[in-house]
Design a protein around this motif. Structure first.
Motif, short mmCIF file in Angstrom:
data_model
loop_
_atom_site.label_atom_id
_atom_site.label_comp_id
_atom_site.label_asym_id
_atom_site.label_seq_id
_atom_site.Cartn_x
_atom_site.Cartn_y
_atom_site.Cartn_z
N THR A 14 40.28 68.52 12.76
CA THR A 14 39.55 68.06 13.94
C THR A 14 38.13 68.58 13.87
O THR A 14 37.90 69.79 13.88
CB THR A 14 40.22 68.53 15.24
N LEU A 15 37.18 67.64 13.79
CA LEU A 15 35.76 67.98 13.81
C LEU A 15 35.32 67.97 15.27
O LEU A 15 35.44 66.95 15.95
CB LEU A 15 34.95 66.97 13.02
N GLN A 16 34.83 69.10 15.73
CA GLN A 16 34.39 69.22 17.11
C GLN A 16 32.88 69.05 17.19
O GLN A 16 32.14 69.58 16.35
CB GLN A 16 34.80 70.57 17.68
N SER A 17 32.42 68.29 18.18
CA SER A 17 31.00 68.03 18.40
C SER A 17 30.31 67.48 17.14
O SER A 17 29.32 68.03 16.67
CB SER A 17 30.29 69.31 18.87
N PRO A 18 30.84 66.37 16.59
CA PRO A 18 30.18 65.79 15.42
C PRO A 18 28.84 65.15 15.82
O PRO A 18 28.67 64.79 16.99
CB PRO A 18 31.17 64.73 14.96
N PRO A 19 27.92 65.01 14.91
CA PRO A 19 26.66 64.35 15.26
C PRO A 19 26.91 62.88 15.60
O PRO A 19 27.74 62.22 14.96
CB PRO A 19 25.79 64.50 14.01
N ILE A 119 49.59 72.17 11.18
CA ILE A 119 48.51 73.15 11.21
C ILE A 119 47.24 72.38 11.52
O ILE A 119 46.92 71.39 10.86
CB ILE A 119 48.38 73.90 9.88
N GLU A 120 46.54 72.82 12.56
CA GLU A 120 45.29 72.17 12.93
C GLU A 120 44.12 73.05 12.54
O GLU A 120 44.10 74.24 12.84
CB GLU A 120 45.23 71.88 14.43
N ALA A 121 43.15 72.43 11.87
CA ALA A 121 41.89 73.08 11.57
C ALA A 121 40.87 72.56 12.57
O ALA A 121 40.63 71.35 12.64
CB ALA A 121 41.44 72.75 10.15
N CYS A 122 40.30 73.44 13.37
CA CYS A 122 39.24 73.07 14.29
C CYS A 122 37.92 73.44 13.62
O CYS A 122 37.68 74.61 13.32
CB CYS A 122 39.39 73.80 15.62
N ILE A 123 37.09 72.44 13.37
CA ILE A 123 35.90 72.58 12.54
C ILE A 123 34.66 72.19 13.33
O ILE A 123 34.65 71.13 13.97
CB ILE A 123 36.03 71.67 11.29
N GLU A 124 33.63 73.01 13.28
CA GLU A 124 32.36 72.64 13.88
C GLU A 124 31.81 71.45 13.09
O GLU A 124 31.60 71.55 11.89
CB GLU A 124 31.36 73.81 13.84
N GLY A 125 31.59 70.32 13.76
CA GLY A 125 31.23 69.09 13.08
C GLY A 125 29.76 68.91 12.76
O GLY A 125 29.39 68.04 11.99
N THR A 126 28.90 69.74 13.36
CA THR A 126 27.46 69.61 13.17
C THR A 126 26.87 70.90 12.61
O THR A 126 27.18 71.99 13.11
CB THR A 126 26.77 69.25 14.51
#
Length: 151
Positions: A14-19, A119-126
């Motif tokens: 999961t990419l959080q706050s993608p551009p 398993i969830e990976a929470c990733i900063e999207g920007t």
């Protein structure tokens, strides 16, 4: 590692706050692109399945399958963006490398083989430059957790 080495492992990226305005895709094999199962203005999510092979010499998990890139000792998943994700008319052409060895072993043991667990990976999207996430993604830009399916 005590997990059945033939077990499937569900992984959610999961990419959080993608551009805004940037397309993302997970790379499967050399050149196949898999689109997200969920994309909103706030996040982009992918669901993939890995297989666990026999443990490596150091007893760490042996992640396998068409999404697992790299050598057995250095497996990763590519999250492509912009031109690399098949988007046209964008200035971005990036790939983020999600290192599978960074997943805590306790989470792998808990989720492997359980069809109701992922398993969830929470990733900063920007990135700091305002563009999509790229290069090797490491903490604190990524965090891992087990999530359970609710019926």
């Amino acid at each position: 590692m005590r997990t059945d080495h033939r077990a499937n492992l569900q992984l959610i990226l999961t990419l959080q706050s993608p551009p805004p305005g940037v397309d993302f895709a997970v790379q499967r094999g050399r050149d196949e692109l898999v689109r997200p199962f969920l994309a909103t203005a706030d996040s982009v999510s992918f669901a993939i399945t890995l297989t666990l092979g026999p443990a490596l010499a150091d007893d760490s998990p042996n992640f396998r399958g068409p999404f697992a890139q790299g050598t057995p000792a250095d497996r990763f998943v590519y999250v492509n963006s912009g031109l690399s994700a098949g988007q046209t008319g964008t200035p971005w052409q990036r790939r983020a490398k999600i290192k599978l060895a960074d997943i805590p072993i306790a989470l792998v043991e808990r989720a492997a083989g359980d069809p109701n667990a992922a398993i969830e990976a929470c990733i900063e999207g920007t990135m700091k430059d305002g563009g999509p996430v790229c290069a090797s993604v490491r903490a604190p830009q990524i965090s891992w957790q087990v999530v359970m399916r609710s019926d």
